[in-house]
Design an enzyme around this catalytic site. Structure first.
Site, short mmCIF file in Angstrom:
data_model
loop_
_atom_site.label_atom_id
_atom_site.label_comp_id
_atom_site.label_asym_id
_atom_site.label_seq_id
_atom_site.Cartn_x
_atom_site.Cartn_y
_atom_site.Cartn_z
N THR A 130 1.05 -1.13 0.02
CA THR A 130 -0.02 -0.25 0.03
C THR A 130 0.85 1.21 0.22
OG1 THR A 130 -1.74 -0.96 1.16
CG2 THR A 130 -1.79 1.27 1.27
N ILE A 171 4.82 -1.03 2.89
CA ILE A 171 4.52 0.10 2.76
C ILE A 171 5.28 0.76 1.46
CG2 ILE A 171 4.93 2.65 3.64
CD1 ILE A 171 2.77 1.13 5.12
N LYS A 172 4.67 1.27 0.51
CA LYS A 172 5.33 1.58 -0.72
C LYS A 172 5.61 3.13 -0.68
CE LYS A 172 4.09 0.15 -4.99
NZ LYS A 172 3.46 0.14 -6.27
N LEU A 173 6.91 3.43 -0.94
CA LEU A 173 7.46 4.91 -1.05
C LEU A 173 8.19 5.10 -2.21
CD1 LEU A 173 8.78 4.71 2.48
CD2 LEU A 173 7.31 6.21 2.01
#
Length: 321
Positions: free
Chosen positions: A95, A131-133
């Site tokens: 996400t 966690i997508k960054l």
């Protein structure tokens, strides 16, 4: 003869790059990746009509400015999509942190922690989430902190070795080097067509994979952004590959032989390098493709996030009428 998809599964962890619930149930990937574009598309299907109603009803009870409430509801909907996918895969769901926070480390940290907390409220623990960054310098620094907190990260919009090395130095869990978008840039820039073995995107991922394996870097390499099944096949053996349903279907129907292209055993020696902030920024500045595609990707995700928030604002207004 087994399909190329089954052959690929034997050498690579197959991930679905989609929010299409029916496709995920049918194709049975290990993980799923999402982004604002995928979330927006998923929410346009009847399957999430009830989730939208629930989120809007929740939003009406929240305090704050209309923009803040719309943003909170949009976040809730992204979690709804991720939670639905999580129920279908044994592994992780990625996400994404808001694209408009890509140059703000502290705000990215706050949003990432909020995402993890929102999943926990639904009974989904952090070990099921990535966690997508964006692979900006600030995004990488946020990932470094999150990793130390036990929150695993997926660094996306990665187009260069400089980004990959900086991610490795930060000990991030996984990177998503893009393939097709690199090819797009070179085709537009040169006017040439490329075979899979010449494909600049394929060659970029192979270089990063080899650098990681040669230097015993544990960060997972997950090739992303494919334009064709041939690009996928050219990276067979990569740690993970995140692939759209249409290409997964194409591979499932093909019963030809799939040759392994990447393997830790075939690594070639390459010196380890350090990429500090000034080196990162200089090398990105010197790489027109990486700079342009990173900026373009952030803008595109920010635009789709804006579209989602506008949709939510409209739903909130209708509910208040």
């Amino acid at each position: 003869m087994t399909s190329k998809l089954d052959q690929l599964r034997a050498m690579t962890t197959v991930v679905a790059d989609t929010g299409d619930i029916e496709a995920v149930a049918r194709l049975k990937p290990v993980d799923c990746t999402t982004n604002p574009t995928i979330v927006l598309k998923a929410l346009g299907t009847p399957m999430f009509a009830d989730a939208i109603k629930e989120a809007v009803a929740w939003g009406k009870k929240q305090g704050g400015t209309p923009d803040a409430v719309a943003a909170a509801v949009a976040d809730r909907l992204a979690i709804s999509v991720g939670a639905a996918l999580s129920g279908l895969v044994p592994g992780r769901v990625s996400t994404e942190v808001d694209a408009d926070l890509s140059f703000d480390t502290e705000a990215s940290l706050a949003k990432a922690r909020a995402i993890i907390a929102a999943y926990k409220e639904r009974g989904i623990e952090r070990d099921r989430i990535l966690i997508k960054l964006a692979s900006t310098w600030e995004g990488i620094r946020a990932a470094e902190v999150l990793q130390k907190e036990g929150i695993d990260c997926n660094l996306t919009l990665l187009f260069s070795k400089a980004q990959a090395v900086a991610c490795a130095d930060a000990k991030v869990f996984l990177i998503s080097p893009f393939v097709g978008r690199i090819l797009d840039w070179y085709k537009k820039s040169t006017g040439k067509d490329y075979t899979p073995e010449e494909d600049p995107g394929v060659l970029s991922v192979r270089e990063i994979y080899n650098y990681y394996k040669a230097n015993d870097i544990k960060t997972i390499v997950m090739g992303a952004s494919f334009r064709s099944a041939a690009e996928v096949e050219a990276l067979a053996g990569c740690d993970r590959l995140t692939i759209s349903p249409n290409l997964l279907d194409e591979l499932a129907k093909d019963e030809g032989k799939l040759e392994r292209k990447l393997s830790p055993e075939n690594k070639t020696s390459v010196a380890k390098i350090i990429v500090d902030e000034k080196t990162y920024r200089w090398q990105m500045n010197e790489d027109a493709m990486a700079t342009e595609k990173l900026a373009e990707g952030i803008r595109a995700f920010a635009k789709d996030l804006g579209t989602l928030r506008a949709m939510v604002s409209k739903e909130l207004q209708l509910a208040a009428a």
